[in-house]
Design an enzyme around this catalytic site. Structure first.
Site, PDB file in Angstrom:
ATOM      1  N   GLU A  38      27.408  48.354  50.531  1.00 21.73           N
ATOM      2  CA  GLU A  38      28.403  47.497  49.878  1.00 21.73           C
ATOM      3  C   GLU A  38      27.856  47.052  48.532  1.00 21.73           C
ATOM      4  O   GLU A  38      26.748  46.531  48.442  1.00 21.73           O
ATOM      5  CB  GLU A  38      28.717  46.288  50.758  1.00 21.73           C
ATOM      6  CG  GLU A  38      29.445  45.147  50.082  1.00 21.73           C
ATOM      7  CD  GLU A  38      30.779  45.573  49.458  1.00 21.73           C
ATOM      8  OE1 GLU A  38      30.985  45.306  48.256  1.00 21.73           O
ATOM      9  OE2 GLU A  38      31.602  46.177  50.179  1.00 21.73           O
ATOM     10  N   GLN A 117      39.335  35.598  55.812  1.00 24.45           N
ATOM     11  CA  GLN A 117      38.391  36.696  55.642  1.00 24.45           C
ATOM     12  C   GLN A 117      36.984  36.229  55.292  1.00 24.45           C
ATOM     13  O   GLN A 117      35.996  36.869  55.670  1.00 24.45           O
ATOM     14  CB  GLN A 117      38.920  37.640  54.552  1.00 24.45           C
ATOM     15  CG  GLN A 117      38.498  39.082  54.711  1.00 24.45           C
ATOM     16  CD  GLN A 117      39.319  40.015  53.837  1.00 24.45           C
ATOM     17  OE1 GLN A 117      40.464  39.737  53.505  1.00 24.45           O
ATOM     18  NE2 GLN A 117      38.734  41.122  53.442  1.00 24.45           N
ATOM     19  N   TYR A 221      56.004  27.603  52.812  1.00 22.62           N
ATOM     20  CA  TYR A 221      56.609  28.098  51.584  1.00 22.62           C
ATOM     21  C   TYR A 221      57.221  26.920  50.819  1.00 22.62           C
ATOM     22  O   TYR A 221      58.095  26.218  51.327  1.00 22.62           O
ATOM     23  CB  TYR A 221      57.705  29.112  51.896  1.00 22.62           C
ATOM     24  CG  TYR A 221      57.206  30.484  52.295  1.00 22.62           C
ATOM     25  CD1 TYR A 221      56.727  31.363  51.326  1.00 22.62           C
ATOM     26  CD2 TYR A 221      57.233  30.908  53.614  1.00 22.62           C
ATOM     27  CE1 TYR A 221      56.276  32.624  51.673  1.00 22.62           C
ATOM     28  CE2 TYR A 221      56.782  32.160  53.980  1.00 22.62           C
ATOM     29  CZ  TYR A 221      56.308  33.013  53.000  1.00 22.62           C
ATOM     30  OH  TYR A 221      55.856  34.272  53.352  1.00 22.62           O
ATOM     31  N   ASP A 305      42.336  49.684  52.962  1.00 28.36           N
ATOM     32  CA  ASP A 305      43.092  49.667  51.703  1.00 28.36           C
ATOM     33  C   ASP A 305      42.855  50.909  50.860  1.00 28.36           C
ATOM     34  O   ASP A 305      43.669  51.227  49.987  1.00 28.36           O
ATOM     35  CB  ASP A 305      42.726  48.428  50.893  1.00 28.36           C
ATOM     36  CG  ASP A 305      43.315  47.158  51.476  1.00 28.36           C
ATOM     37  OD1 ASP A 305      44.105  47.253  52.436  1.00 28.36           O
ATOM     38  OD2 ASP A 305      42.981  46.059  50.982  1.00 28.36           O
TER      39      ASP A 305
END
Length: 538
Positions: A38, A117, A221, A305
């Site tokens: 990474e 995450q 929202y 992704d």
């Protein structure tokens, strides 16, 4: 290099995010050595994705990280979405997701979780580093690679001192994100809609407990004529994400959105002009809905992704990447272990590409229905499918050479996004069924994930010897009424097999083969099914 790197490794993983770390853990579970590199010095610094659906949590339970993930999840906030004029102001509408209701509970013994995450990845990293088969190196980038008939030669570079290193890998898995350098190096094209709208994620500290304690939700929202944003629950108390959609259409730019301006907007959205706000991080990004044309080129595979980019609407991006890793890991392990022919690896793209296309389109439709891709003067509620995607979570069907069809029709449904019909038809996720083992209640889900499982009916004792004859390929054969018990008597209906029939479940929890009744030669029938499924038939 800060730590010695191997010169040869079966699997090289490029990318140390959620997908790469999950793949490392899965490969270690199968005893396959891997090296993960990474380019960044550590795991995610910002919350980014937060929603882990029940299917992904099934995987995390099977690899032993579920409890640690739940320890980092706020209790009681999942399952509800609320539209407000401001957090302190009028509520416009609310929606309860079917994911957190009875329909999901009937589909799985495992519930989804909220875990940002930046909290999830350290958990996965810690568990991955504890595995002797998997090596992790951060601050090391994949600088270049070359593919030949026998594998990949990769050039690595230490980003601290510039030290180069060459490693030879049989396979390379690119889990290196939406801007994947590996994908670009391969020249692969993507289809779909790029750059649908621009956004900013603001990670902040603000005490909003008094505004949410009476109406916990995962998303709030905010609908105002001059500001449309979303509070994203992280800990449900003082740490939040605030997402602003379509920046430029509301007159904002990355240059003008300073920390002070972010504080003012968060106060406006909260409805508290004097709210104490600390900005912890700001991340600008573009939402896209894209699928790469191929998920495999020779010895290189794309996952997460790098293979597919979704809009955030519905929370599927991270989840389909986790399921990519599960699908690929057992196949790589089977080929490297000599149990399967290399042809098995072709089924990765055959299974995961259609799944990605369906899911990416669903997230795009969700986003468009929210009306946040352009300036709006009033609230717009999304389509009914939004946050009710049980079909996408549990009902993805595989059609590949790694599935042996039994001639039964696909279950009839009106909407593959929202509707899930449990089925043990080959190519479907093996259904959840409550059983009893060792005096304790277990789900069939808890039996899967470690290898092939042959689940036989109460009159299927002959299947045990058939499994034992497969030279360890089927390490677990369970006969109902002996090894496990079916107190509810749901086996025949749930799995579509007679009392002497059997179902072969793949290591990823998908049904690979079903034999509804005991044949004259069960060992031969099982061997033939495995030969087809593992690409050995030729």
């Amino acid at each position: 290099m800060s730590a010695a790197l191997p010169s040869e490794i079966p699997i090289l993983i490029a990318g140390g995010g959620t997908v790469g770390l999950t793949l490392s853990l899965l490969l270690s579970r199968f005893g396959v050595p891997s090296l993960l590199v990474e380019r960044h010095p550590g795991t995610a610094m910002l919350p980014k994705a937060r929603s882990i659906n029940a299917r992904s949590m099934e995987i995390f339970r099977q690899i032993g990280v579920e409890e640690d993930i739940r320890a980092n999840s706020p209790e009681g906030f999942a399952g509800t979405t609320i539209w407000v004029e401001s957090l302190a102001g009028k509520e416009i509408a609310r929606r309860h997701s079917s994911r957190a209701q009875a329909a999901s509970a009937a589909a799985s013994s495992v519930r989804g979780a909220l875990c940002s995450q930046d909290l999830l990845e350290p958990v996965l990293r810690r568990h991955a580093e504890e595995q002797p088969a998997g090596a992790l190196r951060f601050n090391v980038e994949l600088a270049d690679f070359f593919i030949d008939a026998d594998g990949v030669t990769a050039m690595l570079r230490d980003r601290v001192d510039g030290t180069p290193h060459i490693v030879r890998a049989r396979y390379l898995v690119a889990a290196d994100g939406a801007r994947s350098p590996v994908r670009e190096r391969l020249g692969l094209k993507r289809t779909g809609r790029p750059n649908i709208y621009d956004s900013v994620n603001i990670h902040c500290r603000a005490d909003l407990r008094a505004l949410v304690v009476h109406r916990p939700a995962s998303l709030y929202y905010v609908e105002q004529p001059t500001l449309r944003g979303t509070f994203l629950t992280i800990d449900g108390g003082t740490r939040w994400g605030f997402l602003i959609h379509s920046l430029t259409q509301y007159g904002f730019t990355p240059e003008t959105l300073t920390p002070d301006r972010c504080v003012a907007m968060i106060r406006q959205a909260a409805g508290l002009p004097d709210l104490a706000v600390e900005v912890l991080g700001i991340s600008f990004w573009q939402a896209s809905a894209m699928v790469t044309e191929r998920f495999r080129v020779g010895s290189v595979f794309l996952a997460g992704d790098a293979a597919h980019e979704t809009t955030p609407s519905g929370g599927f991006g991270m989840n389909i990447g986790i399921q990519d890793a599960q699908n690929l890991a057992w196949k790589l392990a089977a080929v490297l272990g000599g149990q399967a022919a290399p042809a098995l690896l072709d089924s990765y793209e055959a299974e995961r590409l259609p799944a990605a296309q369906l899911t990416v389109q669903a997230t795009l439709d969700n986003m468009l229905s929210l009306g946040r891709t352009e300036k709006q003067d009033k609230a717009q509620l999304p389509r009914a499918q939004y946050l009710n995607e049980l079909g996408l979570i549990f009902g993805i069907l595989y059609d590949s050479a790694a599935v042996v069809p039994d001639g039964t029709p696909v279950p009839r449904i009106d909407d593959p996004v929202t509707q899930y019909v449990a089925s043990a038809r080959p190519g479907a996720r093996a259904p959840h069924l409550s059983l009893e083992r060792g005096g304790k209640e277990v789900s069939t889900i808890d039996l899967f994930g470690g290898g092939f499982v042959l689940l036989a009916g109460p009159q299927g004792e002959a299947w045990r010897a058939a499994a034992q004859a497969q030279q360890g390929i089927v390490p677990l054969a369970l006969v109902l009424g002996q090894d496990v018990h079916d107190p509810g008597g749901g086996w025949t209906e749930a799995y579509g097999a007679d009392p002497d029939g059997a179902v072969l479940v793949r290591p990823d929890g998908y049904v690979g083969w079903r034999c509804p009744a005991l044949p004259k030669a069960p060992a031969a029938a099982l061997r033939h099914a495995l030969d087809r499924l593992l690409g050995r038939e030729a």
